[in-house]
Design an enzyme around this catalytic site. Structure first.
Site: not given
Ligand code: BDP
Length: 676
Positions: A283, A362, A390
């Site tokens: 990301e 996720d 989340e």
């Molecule tokens: C996702 C989230 C994000 C996190 C990412 C992570 O949306 O904000 O940075 O995982 O785990 O669930 O790195």
């Protein structure tokens, strides 16, 4: 940790023991043990105990000591300590001529601390001391919390206010709240914490620099008193961003030297620093891929820097292409962690742990368990869970996750035949590996009640208890939390336990169906948006059209993800006939008329669960309202308000999902209910 006054009967039975406490304050942890016990006893028994450093000639008393303490010599029960891990403890009762004695003994200071909390829990849940002796130790060396806090005070995916650690790009000065947090984490056996977001931006990159280390050390001091080790999330590009180097290439000598110097600095301030947590090449975060290196190169370079000081690297496996082409049906985000990390098995240093999210996507309400747990054989691993809600209602909905986590830790990977559970893989038992455990993303903030939704506290408590002992049942953990929080009025305990234990499945019933996931609003992830993630680059698709829905992840016609499991799991998931209903759409693309094992068709299942989900959410509210007058008024009101938000949101979910699939499929509800 309310330490409410005990009923007269308990005071009568145990009051004399707790009138005297013998403890040697040989360390900062033992000092906290003394403080905790003295204040708890005062509040539960209504009088201050006498504290002595050596066992007096005459009892009764409570004696707290580490295994090597001469006071314990000759006590038969103490022999059992050597079979327990480092943080193990025993609590027993001895009746000697000089008077009765309750002994709480640990293999380490932290063990004594856990013993003290265990003892207090027995008293508060009115189990009494008849169940003694107890001997406990955790199979998980690391029981960790990940804070996703940023230095501006915001919290990534935080739903309970601002950070308790930072404000306005500074570390807070008043550490009271941090101390309370350390206490409550220790009370459930947590022994490690990373205090900044895994997405390490510019300001937080400097936490490992001289500018901030003195303040970071102050936080470490607070946690040390409760046996909790401090970790920092680090930015892989730190050598460039704050080191003035041109590269962060892990094989570059200057880069290696730079990290070694940083480690030296850190350990000068924090001699027992835990180590680094790293999100790399994920990301938009930097990582070794930029330099054509792999993740073993990256992790090992940091591990070498920390090794002389006993530090470890916790390297996250949440690595996938978040810019993939949605038109390409063969690229599958679910495959990514396994594809990246399995080929590196055995290439990591002994002080590296791979931290693996519970599922391949996720933290969705329902996902299969990551196949990496059953794949890695020579690499330390750790399970990553998300306590913060989340994707599970953002602490507006009640969604108690312990039942989900129980399924995860109990999942059989068949890595070494039947019984090769995730719990055994991550503790290190399965592959005889030295390090491992569990980590989870915290759900707390500076809200007065810590978690926004009062009932969300149960998730934090439950995570701690489960990471200490993955064998505990969801019912046991729930019962403890409810009693410790609300007392033991059976109306309250039954109602609240029932609400909690059903809540995950209720939330699942009105959100994305049958394991398909992702029907949330993009970005913030609250509320329904069926196609929100359908045509974007995140690798998050349901492939619904007029004929059917679901992702084909089979080996024959799909992405091949199902083949990442060991047999018999691969075959079980690989065919729609054997795949469990709740994961059907995760693994298969099927027509709406496909019949589930439940007997219902996919489309009718969608309608039924979404109508029923709202009914159940309303039922939760009705049950809660019966507790008026039996629960602290502010907790009662806050929870009732959140239940209203939950119902409103569940209605929206129901209507959007049902309408979407009615329009897509053209198939009406068998029961003729209104769909727009
Ligand atoms: C996702 C989230 C994000 C996190 C990412 C992570 O949306 O904000 O940075 O995982 O785990 O669930 O790195």
């Amino acid at each position: 940790m309310r330490y409410d006054a005990l009923p007269d009967e308990a005071v009568e039975l145990y009051g004399s023991y707790f009138s005297q406490i013998a403890i040697r304050e040989s360390s900062v942890v033992m000092r906290q043990v003394r403080k905790e016990l003295v204040s708890a006893v005062e509040s539960m028994f209504g009088r201050k105990p006498r504290v002595v450093t050596a066992k007096p000639k005459k009892g009764p008393l409570v004696l707290l000591a580490t295994a090597d303490d001469p006071e314990l010599a000759g006590l038969a029960e103490i022999g059992r300590l050597k079979d327990l891990p480092r943080d193990g403890y025993i609590i027993c009762r001895t009746e000697q001529e000089s008077g009765g004695c309750i002994v709480a003994a640990g293999n380490s200071d932290a063990g004594v601390l856990y013993a003290a909390f265990h003892l207090l829990r027995l008293l508060q849940t009115e189990q009494g001391l008849d169940g003694l002796p107890v001997a406990e130790g955790s199979p998980n060396k690391l029981r960790m919390i990940n804070q996703w806090d940023n230095m501006d005070g915001s919290i990534e995916r935080g739903y309970a206010g601002q950070s308790i650690f930072y404000r306005h790009d500074k570390i807070v000065r008043d550490m009271t709240r941090i101390r309370d947090y350390a206490r409550l984490l220790a009370s459930v056996g947590i022994n490690a914490i990373s205090i900044n977001n895994v997405n390490v931006h510019r300001t937080e990159t400097k936490l490992i620099a001289a500018e901030w280390l003195p303040s970071v050390a102050k936080i470490a001091d607070v946690f040390r008193g409760y046996g909790v080790k401090l970790f920092l999330s680090v930015n892989f590009a730190s050598p460039i961003e704050i080191g003035g180097l041109q590269t962060a290439d892990p094989l570059d000598k200057q880069v290696q030297r730079w990290w070694k110097e940083r480690a030296e600095d850190i350990y000068r301030y924090i001699p027992d620093f835990g180590g680094f947590l790293v999100k790399a090449d994920s990301e938009f975060r930097p990582g070794p891929f930029t330099y054509g290196r792999d993740h073993a190169d990256g992790a090992n370079m940091l591990a070498d820097a920390l090794e002389p000081f006993g530090g470890i690297v916790i390297w996250r496996c949440f690595v996938y292409n978040c810019q993939q082409d949605w038109r390409d049906r063969k690229t599958d985000r679910a495959r990514a962690a396994y594809d990246h990390f399995l080929p590196l098995d055995g290439k990591f240093r002994d002080n590296v742990i791979l931290q693996i999210k519970n599922g391949p996507m996720d933290f969705q309400v329902r996902e299969p368990v990551s196949p990496l747990f059953g794949g890695l054989k020579q690499t330390n691993q750790m399970l990553e869970l998300q306590i913060t809600q989340e994707y599970t209602g953002q602490q507006k909905h009640v969604c108690y996750l312990v039942p989900q986590w129980k399924e995860i830790v109990g999942f059989d990977t068949y890595a070494a035949g039947e019984g090769s559970t995730v719990a055994k893989a991550v503790s290190g038992e399965l592959n005889r590996l030295p390090l491992g455990g569990m980590a989870a993303v915290s759900n707390i903030g500076d809200d007065a009640n810590w978690t926004g939704h009062p009932l969300a506290q149960a998730n934090l408590y439950g995570y701690g208890r489960l990471s200490w002992n993955p064998q505990l049942t969801a019912e046991q953990i729930t019962d403890e939390w409810v009693k410790l929080t609300f007392g033991d009025d059976p109306d309250v305990t039954e109602t609240v336990s029932g609400m909690l234990l059903r809540s995950w499945s209720i939330y699942e019933s009105y959100t994305a169906p049958l394991g398909v996931g992702w029907m949330v609003n993009p970005g913030h992830h609250y509320g329904p948006n069926v196609d929100g993630y359908e045509y974007s680059k995140w690798g998050t698709y349901h492939f619904a059209d007029s004929r059917g829905i679901g992702v084909d992840r089979t080996t024959k016609t799909g992405t091949g993800y199902a083949g990442q499991y060991n047999e018999p799991v691969a075959s079980l998931y690989g065919s729609p006939g054997t795949c469990p209903d709740e994961l059907l759409l995760f693994f298969h693309h099927v027509p709406y008329t496909h019949r589930l094992k439940s007997g219902s068709t996919v489309i009718q299942h969608i309608y039924d669960t979404h109508f029923e989900g709202v009914v159940q959410a309303e039922q939760l509210k009705r049950e809660w309202l019966t507790l008026e007058g039996k629960i602290d008024p502010s907790v009662f009101r806050e929870t009732a308000e959140r239940l209203d938000m939950q119902i409103e949101s569940a209605v929206e979910w129901r209507d959007r999902i049902n309408t979407y699939f009615y329009r897509m499929s053209g198939i009406p509800d068998e029961r003729g209910r209104t769909i727009f």
